[in-house]
Scaffold this motif. Structure first.
Motif, mmCIF file in Angstrom:
data_model
loop_
_atom_site.group_PDB
_atom_site.id
_atom_site.type_symbol
_atom_site.label_atom_id
_atom_site.label_comp_id
_atom_site.label_asym_id
_atom_site.label_seq_id
_atom_site.Cartn_x
_atom_site.Cartn_y
_atom_site.Cartn_z
ATOM 1 N N ILE A 18 0.838 -1.206 0.000
ATOM 2 C CA ILE A 18 0.000 0.000 0.000
ATOM 3 C C ILE A 18 0.873 1.256 0.000
ATOM 4 N N ALA A 19 1.948 1.229 0.789
ATOM 5 C CA ALA A 19 2.830 2.398 0.870
ATOM 6 C C ALA A 19 3.559 2.651 -0.448
ATOM 7 N N ALA A 20 3.911 1.575 -1.170
ATOM 8 C CA ALA A 20 4.654 1.732 -2.428
ATOM 9 C C ALA A 20 3.761 2.190 -3.562
ATOM 10 N N GLY A 21 2.476 1.871 -3.494
ATOM 11 C CA GLY A 21 1.547 2.306 -4.537
ATOM 12 C C GLY A 21 1.885 1.720 -5.895
ATOM 13 N N GLU A 22 1.980 2.584 -6.904
ATOM 14 C CA GLU A 22 2.236 2.122 -8.271
ATOM 15 C C GLU A 22 3.661 1.591 -8.456
ATOM 16 N N LEU A 23 4.534 1.887 -7.524
ATOM 17 C CA LEU A 23 5.916 1.406 -7.639
ATOM 18 C C LEU A 23 6.072 -0.054 -7.227
ATOM 19 N N TRP A 24 5.009 -0.653 -6.704
ATOM 20 C CA TRP A 24 5.094 -2.033 -6.225
ATOM 21 C C TRP A 24 5.178 -3.014 -7.397
ATOM 22 N N ASN A 25 6.028 -4.018 -7.253
ATOM 23 C CA ASN A 25 6.196 -5.070 -8.258
ATOM 24 C C ASN A 25 5.486 -6.334 -7.776
ATOM 25 N N GLU A 26 4.532 -6.819 -8.555
ATOM 26 C CA GLU A 26 3.825 -8.049 -8.211
ATOM 27 C C GLU A 26 4.707 -9.239 -8.575
ATOM 28 N N SER A 27 5.434 -9.744 -7.581
ATOM 29 C CA SER A 27 6.395 -10.809 -7.858
ATOM 30 C C SER A 27 6.036 -12.134 -7.207
#
Length: 455
Positions: A317-326
């Motif tokens: 949630i904190a990373a938002g759009e920068l999060w990588n779905e790995s």
């Protein structure tokens, strides 16, 4: 320079005015025994290498140099590629096999080539490489490490030898060599290091001298202390798994959420994450076939993994759009998988901050085996947990007898003897007592006097 090569004489004398070597211009070359004979043979350009000149020297006479030149002009030698230098061949061989190697194997090969084999053997021609020359190179490795105060182990030398043998075996398959000069080397033997426990006496010696065992294992109290001191770290769950279940470093880095069954309380190892040059990550199968395994988890570990999953959701949630779905269990704050080197460096930082005696990350694997042994697990169960191919590896290399286990074993052994002694004493007391008749002593009148017989 003739196309078929040339022979010349030169020496190492220096001009007193310029300080440069006189080489072939030295007036002393007319004297017998002054200088050495050299040869030069042009090498045509290839797809991999530009045109060069092959130079060899140090020959005592012109005839010896001419014989060497004739051998180097042998058409079979030229067509086979055996005129290639060792540096050229080792580079070509590594580039060929590197895509098919595990990341850790490729990293080891690259280190052996860059640090040892190319500097010591790179200028040798492949066709001139001999067993004696290879032996000299390995003797030099031993001396260099000894002089620097960091002796090299026999196991490391054998791994370097294995790299060279693999490269030269490939040259044999291509017809460039007829025998492998890296075989049958005389290398020092060192016993395999056995994990030792950080007892109070060893900790005191380490604090006094700074010397530590090659492979060291924390006691249960030390392990619990470390985990308690890093309980607030975002990777606490990862190091908890290393310490209690004995995962390999790449196995922990490669875990995905669907590898964990929270209902059945199991963890399945099907792959590992390894790091190639420039930090590139690569998914690889486990180290051995036995490495693919399912590990039972205790309820406490399941609870820790649930907490870690909730923490990862907050980071997403904190990373938002920068999060990588790995789908990786252990990631950085942006969902990217962790580099194994980063896991190791972070662990060393945490160990230093904890004030505990030093251990390597891989030593936690040894410690997990010893903890399981102390907990009463059968060796076959520990073998399956660690993913060993044979139980011999588990018994000889990975399990250490912790002090409390040794004391318990000593008490159990003594109890066997004490119980046996009690049974013997009890049986003696229970036997009926015999009544002995007292015999009256003979009187002097009834005594028989022996008369000595005359000779």
């Amino acid at each position: 320079m003739h196309g078929t090569g040339t022979i010349y004489k030169r020496c190492g004398c220096r001009d007193p005015l310029t300080g440069r070597q006189r080489g072939s211009a030295c007036p002393g070359l007319k004297r017998r025994g002054h200088g050495s004979w050299y040869l030069a043979l042009p090498q045509p350009a290839t797809a991999a290498h530009r045109a060069t000149r092959l130079r060899r020297g140090g020959y005592p006479t012109r005839a010896v140099a001419a014989h060497a030149l004739a051998r180097l002009r042998d058409p079979e030698l030229v067509s086979s590629g055996a005129l290639m230098s060792c540096a050229q061949w080792l580079g070509h061989w590594y580039a060929t096999v590197e895509p098919h190697l595990r990341a850790s194997t490729a990293r080891g090969y690259r280190k052996h080539l860059q640090q040892y084999l190319v500097p010591l053997l790179g200028r040798e021609l492949l066709c001139e490489l001999t067993h004696d020359r290879v032996q000299q190179a390995f003797d030099m490795i031993v001396r260099q490490h000894r002089d620097s105060g960091r002796p090299i182990s026999g196991n490391t030398l054998r791994r370097i030898q294995a790299t060279l043998r693999a490269a030269l075996n490939a040259a044999i398959r291509r017809g460039m060599l007829t025998a492998n000069p890296a075989r049958y080397l005389d290398l020092p033997r060192t016993p395999r290091p056995h994990p030792v426990v950080w007892t109070d006496a060893r900790v005191a010696e380490w604090l006094r001298t700074g010397q530590r065992p090659a492979v060291a294992v924390w006691t249960p109290v030390q392990t619990a202390t470390f985990l308690a001191r890093i309980s607030d770290h975002r990777l606490y769950a990862l190091y908890h798994l290393y310490a209690l279940r004995g995962l390999r470093r790449g196995e922990g880095a490669g875990l995905r959420w669907y590898d964990i069954d929270f209902t059945a309380r199991t963890l399945t190892i099907t792959r590992q994450l390894q790091q190639r040059e420039r930090g590139r990550l690569e998914v690889c199968p486990p180290k051995t076939a036995a490495g693919e395994r399912t590990i039972a988890l205790d309820s406490g570990t399941i609870h820790i993994l649930v907490i870690h999953r909730n923490q990862q959701r907050l980071e997403k949630i904190a990373a938002g759009e920068l999060w990588n779905e790995s789908e990786y269990v252990f990631t950085d704050r942006y969902g990217r998988p962790l580099r194994p080197d980063h896991i190791g460096h972070t662990f060393q930082t945490l160990v230093r901050a904890s004030g505990l005696p030093p251990v390597r990350l891989h030593d936690l694997r040894h410690g997990a085996a010893s903890l399981a042994l102390t907990g009463g697990c059968d060796l076959k169960v520990i073998q399956a947990q660690l993913g060993h191919s044979t139980i011999v590896t588990t018994a000889d290399t990975y399990t250490s007898v912790l002090p409390q286990t040794a004391h318990a074993g000593a008490e159990d052994t003594a109890r066997v003897i004490i119980d046996a002694a009690r049974r013997i004493s009890r049986s003696i007391r229970q036997q009926p007592k015999r009544r002995h008749r007292r015999t009256k002593p003979r009187s002097a009148a009834h005594a028989v006097t022996r008369t000595p017989v005359a000779a």
